[in-house]
Write an enzyme that holds these catalytic residues in place. Structure first.
Site, PDB file in Angstrom:
ATOM      1  N   GLU A 108       0.847  -1.195   0.000  1.00 59.84           N
ATOM      2  CA  GLU A 108       0.000   0.000   0.000  1.00 59.84           C
ATOM      3  C   GLU A 108       0.888   1.252   0.000  1.00 59.84           C
ATOM      4  O   GLU A 108       1.898   1.315   0.673  1.00 59.84           O
ATOM      5  CB  GLU A 108      -0.874  -0.022   1.248  1.00 59.84           C
ATOM      6  CG  GLU A 108      -1.776   1.184   1.434  1.00 59.84           C
ATOM      7  CD  GLU A 108      -2.563   1.120   2.739  1.00 59.84           C
ATOM      8  OE1 GLU A 108      -3.594   1.799   2.828  1.00 59.84           O
ATOM      9  OE2 GLU A 108      -2.148   0.384   3.668  1.00 59.84           O
ATOM     10  N   LYS A 144      -9.774   2.380  -2.246  1.00 57.54           N
ATOM     11  CA  LYS A 144      -9.943   1.733  -0.945  1.00 57.54           C
ATOM     12  C   LYS A 144     -11.326   2.003  -0.378  1.00 57.54           C
ATOM     13  O   LYS A 144     -11.758   3.143  -0.250  1.00 57.54           O
ATOM     14  CB  LYS A 144      -8.868   2.237   0.015  1.00 57.54           C
ATOM     15  CG  LYS A 144      -8.805   1.508   1.350  1.00 57.54           C
ATOM     16  CD  LYS A 144      -7.626   2.043   2.173  1.00 57.54           C
ATOM     17  CE  LYS A 144      -7.457   1.316   3.487  1.00 57.54           C
ATOM     18  NZ  LYS A 144      -6.303   1.866   4.253  1.00 57.54           N
ATOM     19  N   CYS A 175      -5.398  -3.095   2.647  1.00 59.44           N
ATOM     20  CA  CYS A 175      -5.164  -3.049   4.086  1.00 59.44           C
ATOM     21  C   CYS A 175      -6.429  -3.246   4.929  1.00 59.44           C
ATOM     22  O   CYS A 175      -6.886  -4.367   5.110  1.00 59.44           O
ATOM     23  CB  CYS A 175      -4.467  -1.734   4.433  1.00 59.44           C
ATOM     24  SG  CYS A 175      -3.514  -1.798   5.984  1.00 59.44           S
TER      25      CYS A 175
END
Length: 259
Positions: free
Chosen positions: A43, A108, A142
């Site tokens: 990331e 995300k 994540c």
């Protein structure tokens, strides 16, 4: 179906330093492009997990253009997330730079509120599934890993999960448990790629980059705190055979995600 040769890169990231991180990425790709289908970086691999959106780049920036060119010139696809600006909004966006010149992107979905990420970045509302050698891949970033509904493999719509992360050392046990769980419940290969090192906020990252098969078996793992590249081959025929012999997905609950 074809198999995929994967190269997962557990690297330290220079804090908010595009030049040094870009040169590192470029070198890794040059040294690992042979007999590799996909190279995966963590990331925010060009900056670290920063809330300083003043340094965000857009898709017209030189670094971004050069990343596209590297994929085509090296004849290898690679991916990771980048801090990106678009029309005055900021995104923690996964990019897949294909060796064919195509680019796939995913914003995300779950922004990490404990770091106030939701105050700086715009939330994503669309999943992504793309193909490499006709193998279907779903990327996540994540904190997404903690939300199994969002990642659910309805009707076997994908074959591989990629999770790129800046996941802190103090929660490393959670990282590995969740990766394994996502592999088992979705009958999918799972590749989790995390960074090492320490950022400007004194957050320590130990890595834990690892690859699980569709039954939760660990195929490869990088040593903690070690800048390391791990490679493995994912056998898609074995995945298909297992799904046919043990079709859990046929009894999965139906649901709708309200965005």
């Amino acid at each position: 179906m074809n198999n995929l040769n994967i190269c997962a890169c557990q690297i330290n990231i220079f804090w908010e330093n595009y030049e040094l991180n870009f040169e590192k990425v470029k070198k890794i790709i040059a040294e690992n492009s042979q007999n590799t289908d996909i190279i995966i970086f963590p990331e925010m691999f060009l900056t670290g997990f920063s809330m300083n959106t003043n340094i965000a780049i857009n898709e017209n920036h030189t670094y971004f253009e050069n990343l596209k060119k590297i994929a085509v010139d090296s004849k290898v696809s690679f991916c990771g997330s980048i801090m990106i600006e678009e029309n005055g909004y900021y995104f923690n966006r996964f990019y897949y730079f294909s060796s064919t010149g195509n680019i796939y992107k995913y914003n995300k979905r779950h922004l990490f509120r404990m770091a106030n990420e939701h105050h700086f970045y715009t939330v994503g509302n669309s999943q992504l599934i793309f193909n490499e050698k006709k193998i279907r891949i779903a990327p996540f970033i994540c904190y997404d890993l903690r939300f199994p509904v969002w990642m659910r493999n309805e009707n076997n719509k994908y074959d591989i999960i990629i999770v790129v992360a800046n996941w802190p050392h103090k929660r490393k046990e959670v990282w590995e448990v969740l990766l394994r769980a996502r592999a088992i419940e979705n009958q999918s290969y799972v590749i989790g790629v995390n960074r090492i090192g320490e950022d400007a906020n004194n957050i320590l990252y130990s890595g834990g980059t690892c690859i699980f098969d569709f039954q939760g078996k660990l195929l490869a793992k990088a040593n903690d705190f070690d800048e390391r590249i791990i490679k493995t081959n994912l056998n898609i025929q074995e995945l298909e055979e297992f799904r046919l012999s043990f079709p859990v997905y046929l009894d999965a609950d139906k649901f709708q995600i309200i965005k």
